[in-house]
Structures are given as C-alpha cells and as structure tokens.
Motif scaffolding. Structure first.
Motif, PDB file in Angstrom:
ATOM      1  N   VAL A  47      41.255 -13.361 -13.307  1.00  0.00           N
ATOM      2  CA  VAL A  47      41.017 -14.549 -14.137  1.00  0.00           C
ATOM      3  C   VAL A  47      42.277 -15.411 -14.177  1.00  0.00           C
ATOM      4  N   ALA A  48      43.408 -14.768 -14.395  1.00  0.00           N
ATOM      5  CA  ALA A  48      44.667 -15.520 -14.414  1.00  0.00           C
ATOM      6  C   ALA A  48      44.908 -16.167 -13.048  1.00  0.00           C
ATOM      7  N   GLY A  49      44.565 -15.448 -11.982  1.00  0.00           N
ATOM      8  CA  GLY A  49      44.747 -15.978 -10.627  1.00  0.00           C
ATOM      9  C   GLY A  49      43.915 -17.233 -10.401  1.00  0.00           C
ATOM     10  N   ALA A  50      42.717 -17.249 -11.002  1.00  0.00           N
ATOM     11  CA  ALA A  50      41.867 -18.440 -10.852  1.00  0.00           C
ATOM     12  C   ALA A  50      42.553 -19.654 -11.474  1.00  0.00           C
ATOM     13  N   SER A  51      43.123 -19.475 -12.657  1.00  0.00           N
ATOM     14  CA  SER A  51      43.828 -20.588 -13.304  1.00  0.00           C
ATOM     15  C   SER A  51      45.068 -20.969 -12.497  1.00  0.00           C
ATOM     16  N   LEU A  52      45.783 -19.957 -12.017  1.00  0.00           N
ATOM     17  CA  LEU A  52      47.009 -20.233 -11.254  1.00  0.00           C
ATOM     18  C   LEU A  52      46.711 -20.965  -9.949  1.00  0.00           C
ATOM     19  N   ALA A  53      45.577 -20.629  -9.349  1.00  0.00           N
ATOM     20  CA  ALA A  53      45.203 -21.310  -8.099  1.00  0.00           C
ATOM     21  C   ALA A  53      45.040 -22.800  -8.351  1.00  0.00           C
ATOM     22  N   SER A  54      44.414 -23.132  -9.481  1.00  0.00           N
ATOM     23  CA  SER A  54      44.221 -24.555  -9.792  1.00  0.00           C
ATOM     24  C   SER A  54      45.548 -25.221 -10.145  1.00  0.00           C
ATOM     25  N   ILE A  55      46.371 -24.520 -10.886  1.00  0.00           N
ATOM     26  CA  ILE A  55      47.671 -25.087 -11.255  1.00  0.00           C
ATOM     27  C   ILE A  55      48.531 -25.288 -10.005  1.00  0.00           C
ATOM     28  N   GLY A  56      48.514 -24.303  -9.126  1.00  0.00           N
ATOM     29  CA  GLY A  56      49.271 -24.411  -7.878  1.00  0.00           C
ATOM     30  C   GLY A  56      48.786 -25.587  -7.041  1.00  0.00           C
ATOM     31  N   VAL A  67      48.356 -21.202  -1.021  1.00  0.00           N
ATOM     32  CA  VAL A  67      47.899 -20.150  -0.113  1.00  0.00           C
ATOM     33  C   VAL A  67      49.086 -19.309   0.359  1.00  0.00           C
ATOM     34  N   GLY A  68      50.194 -19.991   0.611  1.00  0.00           N
ATOM     35  CA  GLY A  68      51.407 -19.277   1.047  1.00  0.00           C
ATOM     36  C   GLY A  68      51.854 -18.262  -0.005  1.00  0.00           C
ATOM     37  N   ILE A  69      51.786 -18.679  -1.257  1.00  0.00           N
ATOM     38  CA  ILE A  69      52.167 -17.753  -2.340  1.00  0.00           C
ATOM     39  C   ILE A  69      51.204 -16.565  -2.370  1.00  0.00           C
ATOM     40  N   GLY A  70      49.933 -16.860  -2.152  1.00  0.00           N
ATOM     41  CA  GLY A  70      48.948 -15.767  -2.087  1.00  0.00           C
ATOM     42  C   GLY A  70      49.307 -14.780  -0.984  1.00  0.00           C
ATOM     43  N   ALA A  71      49.701 -15.310   0.169  1.00  0.00           N
ATOM     44  CA  ALA A  71      50.061 -14.434   1.293  1.00  0.00           C
ATOM     45  C   ALA A  71      51.285 -13.585   0.955  1.00  0.00           C
TER      46      ALA A  71
END
Lengths: 805, 234
Positions: free
Chosen positions: A767-776, A786-790
């Motif tokens: 859930v936090a990742g979903a918010s962070l994806a939008s903020i990123g 995406v780079g941070i995800g990798a």
C-alpha cells in the motif's frame, strides 16, 4: 522450531482444505478481491471527490496487511482448526464485498467536511473500517493456506496472482456492460464460486452452516443493489437538487458513469463576456462520474445559440476563416456549435469515452437538435495522442478547451492525474498536425497567481524553440476575459493585420490582450500586472524556469505527465505563511490526499506490526525479525513501484487509463503467477541471486524499451500496442513472482511462525509502495521511479539469505 | 397602576435582554474576535461593515452542529450541498459594494441568509432570491426571528433576478454558472455595483466586481482577497 502443523492434522482434510479445493478457492477469492478494488474505485469516484478515492481504497487494502497481523496474534487458535477457519473466512469475505459497501453508505460522511468538521474524522474512521472488512477477511483466507495448512506457497501464491489477473481482466467487460449501481455483482459472483469450493468436507457432504452462507451470498446477488448516495457537493447532486431537475439520459462503461440532467435552473456559460445581454437557451448538463463534463443547449443544432460567440476561446476563429477544426475532448455540443457559429468548414472530435459519444450523438439528439446540418462532424473514439500519431491529416485549428477545469483539472483535484496531451511531446504531436498557418488553441480559467496559462505557454515555447521556430514571441497570442484565458500559437509568425484582428476582437467583447501587448507597468491591478509579467516571462523571458517561484511552472513531459501539478514541496511553509486561513483553494488536494495516504499507511503499518510482539504469547513475536521485516518491506515497495509505473506509462501507449490498469494489473499478476508457480525450483540462494539481478535488468530494460518505443507505437493499432506493452512487462513480471513464495518457503522450512508477519509486512508496504509510486512519478518521473524499484530488488536480494535463519 | 406596569415592562425587557445576552454572550466575544482578527486585520476598514458584522449573530445562520465554530475563518456547510461563505469573504464583498442607507439590494442565492442580514444592516431594502425552497424557508424564518424587517426572501430562479423590485443599486451574486447573468445586468441601476465570487463550494478564489456607469456602460475587474494579493506580490 517445528513445522506449522495443525494440532489436528486431519482438520485440513476434514474441512476439505486440500490443495485441490484451496487453490481454486484462493483463485476465485483473489479475483473477487481485485474486482472489488476496481469496482470500489468507480463507485467511490461517483460518490465523492475523485482524488479522495485512492486514499480510501488503498487504506481499505490495508485490511490485507491487517489480516497478517491478526493471524500472527491468534496464531495458536488458528492452528487448531485452520481448514474450518479458511472456509469461513472465504464465506464471510464474499458477502462482505456487498454488505460493507451498503453499510458504508449509511455513514453520514463526506470528505469535504474533513477540512472543517472535527466530527467528520470519527465517521471517516468508521467508513474506512467498513470498507477494509472484506479485504481483511480475504487477506486472512489467502494467507491461511501457506501459513497454516502446510500447502506449498508457490501454487497458492500463483493462484493469488492468477486470480488477481482474472479479476482485472473480467472487470473490464463488466464495467462496459453493467450499470454503475450493479457493479458490486462482479466480486459477489466471483466470490460465490470461491465459496462453492469450501462447502464440502472430507466425506464430500455439505456442511449446513456453510451452505447457508452461500445461500446468503446468492441472495445478495439477486436483491437490488443499494442506491448510490452522492456527496451533496458533487456537481450532479447539486443539479439534481434543483427544482424541476430530471435525468434525461445515462450510460456507463469503462470510462465512467455518464448522465445528462435537465434542470430549468441551469444556466452555464463559464467566462462569458459581460457584453452579452441576450438569453441563454435551456441546457442539459452532462456529468462524468458525477462531475460536470459538458453542456448541451436545447435545440442548439437547429438554432445556433448566440451566446457561444462571447467567449475568449472563440479567438482562433477570428484568425482563421472556415477552418478545419480538431477538438480534443467532447464537451457536450458546445464545441461543435461554437465551430458552426464561427463558420468552420469541418469538425473532428477525438474522444475516447465511447459512452459519452453515444449519449451525446444518439440519446440527446432529440434534445440538442443534432449537429448543425451545414457542418460535417466526425467523432473518433480514441485517445488524443493516439489520434495525433495515427491520423496524417492536417487541421487549421486544434483546440484543447478548458485545460484548467472540468475535464482536465479543478483546484488541483487532478494534480495527480496523467495528462499526456499537455506534455512537451503532446504539444509537439499537435503542432505537427497543423496545416499552413494553423493554430493550436488552449483555453481555461484564470487563476491568481497564474498557473495553467503560463505553464502551457512555457511548454509551447520549449517546443517551438526546439523546432528552430524563432522568435517564439511572434508566434503566440494570449487574451483574457473577466474569468478565462485563451492562448493561440502556430509555427509561422503572426502578421500585424492578424494582431489587429485580435485587438478588435478584445475591444468588441471586453477582453484584454495580454500578449503581444504585455505592458506590465501600464496596469494598476495587481492581478493583471502579475498575469502580464508571468506571460511575458514565459514567452520572452530568460530560458528555463525561475526556481524562486512558489509554483512549479516548468513544462511537463511524458516521463512525468502531470501538467496540473504546481506544488513545490519546499515552498509549502512560505505558502502557508502567506495565505493564513485562506489556503484551501490553493492546495492541490490530489497531492495532499496522496501524501496523507502514504502517511496513514506508514503509521498504521508501524502500529499494527508492533501488535504481534505485544500480544503474541507463544514467542511468535520473535519471528518478527529485522531480516524478515526488511526483506518483505523492500519487496512490497519494489513490486508496487515497478507495477504502477508500468501502468502509468501504459496509459500513453494504450490510450486510456482503464485499459492500462487492467492490462498492467492483469499482466503483472498473470506472469508473476507463473513465476510463483515455478518458484519452488528456484529457491536456492545461488539461483535467487540471479533472479534478483534478472529482475533489476528486466525491469529497467523493459521500461526503457517501452518508454522509448512509446512514440512510434502510438501510430499502431490497439493489438500491436497491447502486445508491445505486455511483452515489455512480461519478463520482469515473471521473475517478480518468485521472491515472495521463495522466501515464504524458507520461512516454512524453519517453522513458519513468521509467515503471517511476512504477509502483513508485505501487505502494508505494498500500500505504501502504491503511494510512493505516485509521489515518485510526480516529482522524479517514471524512469527514476522504476530505477528505484530495480535498486530495491537488488537490496531485497541481498537480504534473501538471511530470511529464515 | 401605571408604575406597576412600568416596573413589569422594565422587568420583562431586562429579562429578555438578560436572556438575549445570556444566550449571546459567548458568541458576542467570538464575534468581536472574528471581526478584529479575520476582518479588520485582513484589510476591511469600512466602519459600517465592521459594525454590521459585529451585530449579526452568524452562529444563528449555521446548523446547530456547527454553531460552536461559526466564527472560525472557514466556510461551512448549511445543508443541501450549499455553504455559508467565510466571514472575510462576506466582509470583503460587502465593503466592495459600498452600500448606502438608501440602497435597494438584490441578492441571488440566499443560502443561510447571513449575507442578506449583513447587507440589511447597511441598506434600505434587501431582496433575496433562493432557488431551493428548504433554504429559502429556513433563511426567511431566521431573518424574521432576528427582526430583520427590510429583507424579503423569495424562492425562485435568481438567474432572472427580481424584475418587479428592480432596478437595484447593488447586486450580490453568490451562485452563478461561471458568468454574469444578463438579466441581472439589466436590473442593475445606472451607477450600480455588482459583486460575484468565483470558485467552487468552499473555494472562493477571487471576486468579480462589475460597475454600470451613468450611461449604462459595464466595466469589470477582478478583486483578490488580501492573502491572494500577498501571494502575487511575492
């Protein structure tokens, strides 16, 4: 430590909880849960502010994490009878999809009031809790099989992924076919199938209690759905409330819920000149998910309404005689009528929402009088960027009306929404479709300080400069009325005679010419001076953006397509100081709720993850080790960062949000499901090192390929774009399905007491990742996100060998 | 006999006054603070406007559940999806209109009736049109209970104004479809003033001020709340 054997090992079998029954039950329950999430987004978008919805739904999804916490706390009780508890969790989760929503409608709650009424917060808490219940029950049911039933995590997790993929893909046609009020039938129906797999016991006979529960689910399927209660502050609710209001048409589909309401008290003419002293004819108001989308003047097709000539947006028609017009977005019939009243030779409208097109063209043709007979009108049902890339025709006027409100944004409501049309690449594509002397035209509401108009001017300037079309200042004209602005730009310079036409137009209708006549010192109004300075700076000032400004007015790009995001985080304190108690209209609420969503999920996660340590008395608190927490935290964050960024990039490639969401969620779930299914063979530390490295490589390579190929792909048909999108995500998604079950398997091998905790951590941080994806995406762009995800996957990989030790 | 009557009348007046003061007392202080902190400090200087806002019991125009916060610097819901503007915006709109004791005022969108009450303290007559019957009835009752005799509230479509009562010296529009209704411009007296807020519910961003000169020509300008001016000045 011992393996997680049920006290009565026969219970699993007794309760029918064999892999043959559990895996299909998990599959259908996961499908129902994901369908419930998608349906909730639509239902709550209809009921409330759209930007509030991700907060509600993502927080409700915390119920999944809460399930892990609860199972960890009551682990000893669950161990006694996991099969029965699994069955009952399934049987309770399914009716909860419907009942929780019905109950939530009884709570007198409105997100608007959170700002003013402290009493609204407890009601919000209850509302939130009710929506979280089905996710909690579903989370319990999904976690029990590999935490307590001793089943292999790979197949169970694969069923979860595959079910989610199926739920996403089934939701798409269902959204097209079912009326909005009936959408919750989908999770109920899928859930009913899941229930069927947990009815029988060892001997094959049905358990009466469970059969009764299934009957209750079937009963819910046939009784009429609850009426949707709208927030009284939604545009639709306000118009419905007017005396004599009646709904004259409605349609729903994947793009939303569309309604047309006629009310004698509606007189809409946003920004109309005060020089117009005539009558506005009766109007029907169009709503998309309860928000104002357009206007249809009665009999406008038969008698062109005079008032449509009194808007600053008419400017391009004063500069081009008999233009071939392209309108990006359907706004009722006003756009076509304006073009007809100004002697356009043809109008092409690009509108992806098929339901809206059908409603305007077919359902409302009697009311509107159809299209004006003299004007050829063509409507293309596709995304604007796709049309601009595919169609090789040229136009004399390309209009994007109302870029500051309604379909685009209002008070920051859509600050977090992707708008690929208003990016540098979008403007480039539009400029390329202009004929000789053709005009690109934008209009919208004026704001103080100026924002949308300045940002679009900066974007136009950047693209004209990049194309070597200098000086840019000679190719732009900007005017404004008392409340709205209009900007036109083209590739060739305007002639003095054309500028004279603009001046005369302003003089005739009471508008002000802002560019090229910008004389900041000649006016005494602070707002006018500020507007002229900002416009002058945007068009002819030093290149680049002033970093000192309160708002971010730099051009948006396809890598971060958030035209309506103006907020600079670092200026927030000064912002607050300057505005005092009048800050509300300036706040970009989409961003506020996004950040709030992240904050709430992190706080709740921290609080709930500590509970097992406090309440568990059998030593399972110790299972919540740092390595388990670290591994599953990074995994939850990384998966969502990658999946959601692919989804956002998919909106451009696939042309619309819903298809991108269904294909991204469906595609990731499907391929991750395959990865999970085969994960058992790849669990060794040595192999997993390659898996994590492979994920990082595939994520970056897939995304770079997708984003680089997006431009050329746009010109292709839907099948090619879909295939390319799926191909780009498939390798990464396949590998991303492996780490979770592989680590669960390791935990199982050392007793499994930490499995519920791992499930909870993963749920919360997804859930936090979903918010962070939008903020990123908002502040860093897709590629960095995406780079941070990798990188997070690499970090996760480094912790793998510590899990289960 | 007459002395007794005087005593009784005096007693009942004192009692009523005491009752009123007792009821109003906590709000009186809040109201004074509201005018001082939210209105005066933010640049509203017309003493008549300040006095009117000190006078009108705003808390009686909001739903009972919001009374305790009636004097806070926020707009508030009044039911039916409508709101009462924040005190500062009411003060600003009233000051800009420069109301005189002889003025006849039209208000479009009565809502709670608070703006009408403030205007009624400054002008001779206030005619207010509210499209929602429930709000019209409620505001009519509130204004009547508070003794406003120079305010008339009617249920109807305010877009068309109130032709029989026009022309008006001043018009306050609180709900427009993003434009200045032409019928209202026609009902505005030569030399008259009109004010209209721009923005959604709860979200007044700026005000449009319209003047009709002696020859009937229309001019308009945007008026920014003080904080917004600060923002631009920045």
């Amino acid at each position: 430590m011992s393996t997680p054997e049920p006290r009565d090992r026969g219970d699993a079998v007794y309760a029918g909880a064999t892999a043959e029954r559990v895996v299909p039950a998990v599959f259908f329950l996961s499908a129902a849960t994901l369908a419930n999430e998608i349906v909730l987004i639509r239902l709550l978008s209809f009921r409330f502010w759209p930007h509030f919805v991700p907060l509600i739904v993502s927080q409700a999804m915390l119920g999944l994490g809460g399930a892990g916490v609860a199972l960890q706390i009551v682990r000893r009780q669950v161990v006694r009878s996991p099969g029965r508890i699994f069955a009952w969790m399934v049987l309770l989760a399914v009716p909860a999809f419907d009942l929780a929503f019905r109950a939530s409608q009884l709570i007198p709650f409105d997100p608007f009031l959170l700002l003013w009424d402290p009493g609204a917060w407890p009601r919000f808490g209850v509302f939130f809790f009710l929506l979280a219940v089905p996710f909690f029950l579903s989370g319990c049911a999904t976690a029990i099989p590999f935490a307590f039933l001793g089943l292999k995590p790979g197949p169970v997790y694969a069923a979860t992924f595959a079910g989610s993929a199926a739920g996403a893909l089934v939701a798409l046609p269902f959204l097209m076919l079912a009326p909005t009020g009936w959408l919750l039938r989908l999770p109920l129906a899928l859930g009913a199938v899941a229930c069927a797999f947990v009815l029988s016991d060892k001997g094959g006979g049905w358990r009466k209690g469970r059969a009764a529960a299934l009957c209750a689910v079937l009963l819910l399927l046939v009784i009429p759905p609850a009426d949707l209660r709208l927030s009284p502050y939604k545009d639709l609710a306000a118009v419905r409330n007017l005396p004599g209001a009646r709904e004259i048409a409605s349609r729903s589909g994947i793009w939303g819920d569309y309604r047309a309401v006629f009310a004698p008290g509606v007189h809409s003419a946003p920004g109309m000149s005060v020089r117009f002293m005539g009558e506005i004819p009766p109007q029907a108001t169009l709503f998309a998910d309860g928000e104002l989308r357009g206007i249809v003047p009665k009999d406008g097709g038969r008698t062109l309404p005079a008032y449509l000539g009194y808007f600053p947006a008419v400017l391009p028609y004063r500069l081009f005689d008999h233009p071939r017009v392209l309108q990006l977005g359907l706004r009722g019939t006003e756009g076509v009528l304006t073009a007809a009243a100004n002697f356009a030779s043809s109008v092409t409208i690009v509108e992806p929402a098929r339901e809206l097109v059908r409603m305007v063209r077919e359902d409302l043709s009697g009311f509107s009088g159809g299209w004006p007979g003299s004007l050829p009108v063509e409507i293309r049902e596709e995304g604007a960027r796709n049309f601009l890339a595919r169609d090789r025709r040229v136009f004399d006027v390309i209009e994007a009306a109302d870029i500051s409100s309604a379909t685009f944004s209002s008070l920051g409501v859509h600050a977090t929404g992707e708008t690929f049309l208003l990016t540098r690449e979008g403007i480039r594509a539009a400029l390329a479709r202009l004929g000789e002397g053709g005009l690109l035209a934008f209009s919208g509401w004026l704001k103080a300080p100026p924002r949308e108009n300045v940002k679009i001017l900066r974007t136009i300037r950047a693209e004209l400069s990049a194309a070597g079309l200098a000086p840019v200042a000679d190719r732009i004209a900007a005017i404004h009325g008392w409340g709205t602005f209009s900007v036109v730009a083209r590739r060739t310079p305007f002639h003095p005679a054309e500028m004279e036409r603009v001046r005369r137009f302003c003089s005739d209708y009471g508008y002000s010419m802002v560019w090229p006549d910008a004389g900041a010192k000649a006016v005494d109004s602070a707002e006018e001076r500020a507007l002229r300075e900002a416009v002058s700076d945007a068009i002819a000032g030093p290149p680049g953006e002033r970093e000192a400004g309160l708002f971010d007015l730099s051009p948006a790009t396809d890598d971060s397509p958030y035209f309506h995001r103006f907020l600079r985080l670092r200026t927030l304190p000064e912002f607050r100081r300057l505005l005092g108690s009048q800050w509300v209209p300036f706040v970009e609420w989409g961003i506020v709720f996004l950040v709030l969503s992240l904050g709430v999920s992190l706080v709740l996660a921290a609080m709930l993850l500590l509970l097992p340590a406090v309440f568990a008395r059998d030593g399972t608190g110790k299972a919540a080790t740092a390595s388990v927490a670290g591994y599953f935290t990074a995994l939850g964050l990384a998966y969502m960062l990658v999946e959601l960024t692919f989804l956002k990039a998919g909106i451009l490639v696939l042309g619309d949000t819903i298809r991108a969401a269904c294909l991204a969620i469906g595609g990731f779930s499907f391929f991750s499901g395959i990865g999970s299914a085969v994960s058992g063979r790849w669990e060794s530390e040595r192999t997993m090192r390659w898996v994590f490295a492979g994920i990082a490589v595939c994520v970056v390579a897939g995304f770079v390929t997708l984003s680089t190929a997006a431009g050329p792909l746009l010109a292709h048909g839907w099948a090619v774009r879909t295939a390319a999108f799926v191909a780009a995500l498939a390798p990464a998604a396949f590998l991303m399905g492996i780490p979770f079950p592989a680590a669960i398997s390791r935990l199982g091998a050392v007793g499994g007491s930490a499995i519920p905790f791992a499930w909870a951590v993963n749920g919360f941080f997804s859930v936090a990742g979903a918010s962070l994806a939008s903020i990123g995406a908002l502040w860093l762009g897709f590629r960095w996100t995406v780079g941070i995800g990798a990188v997070l996957y690499i970090i996760t990989g480094l912790q793998y060998r510590r899990v289960g030790r | 006999m007459s002395f007794l009557r005087i005593v009784m009348i005096a007693a009942s007046v004192l009692s009523a006054l005491h009752g009123a003061l007792a009821t109003d007392d906590p709000y009186l202080q809040k109201r004074a603070a509201m005018v001082r902190d939210q209105i005066e400090r933010e640049g509203i200087s017309d003493p008549r406007v300040l006095a009117a806002m000190r006078d009108v019991p705003r808390h009686l125009f909001v739903p009972p559940s919001f009374r305790a916060r009636a004097y806070e610097p926020y707009p508030m819901p009044i039911g039916e999806g409508q709101t009462i503007s924040q005190p500062y915006i009411v003060g600003l709109m009233t000051q800009i209109l420069r109301l005189k004791e002889t003025d006849r005022v039209l208000e479009v969108g009565t809502g709670s009736g608070y703006q009408a009450a403030v205007a009624a303290r400054l002008a001779a007559e206030v005619y207010s049109v509210e499209i929602l019957e429930s709000l019209a009835a409620r505001s009519r009752r509130t204004l009547s209970d508070l003794g406003f005799r120079n305010v008339v509230v009617r249920q109807g479509d305010g877009y068309y104004g109130w032709e029989e009562k026009g022309p008006f010296d001043a018009i306050i529009v609180t709900c427009a479809g993003g434009h200045v209704p032409p019928p209202l411009l026609r009902q505005l007296r030569d030399g008259g003033r009109m004010i209209m807020p721009v923005g959604g519910p709860f979200m007044t961003q700026n005000l449009v001020f319209i003047e009709k000169d002696a020859r009937g020509s229309i001019t308009h300008r945007n008026v920014l709340p003080v904080a917004f001016v600060r923002l631009i000045g920045h």
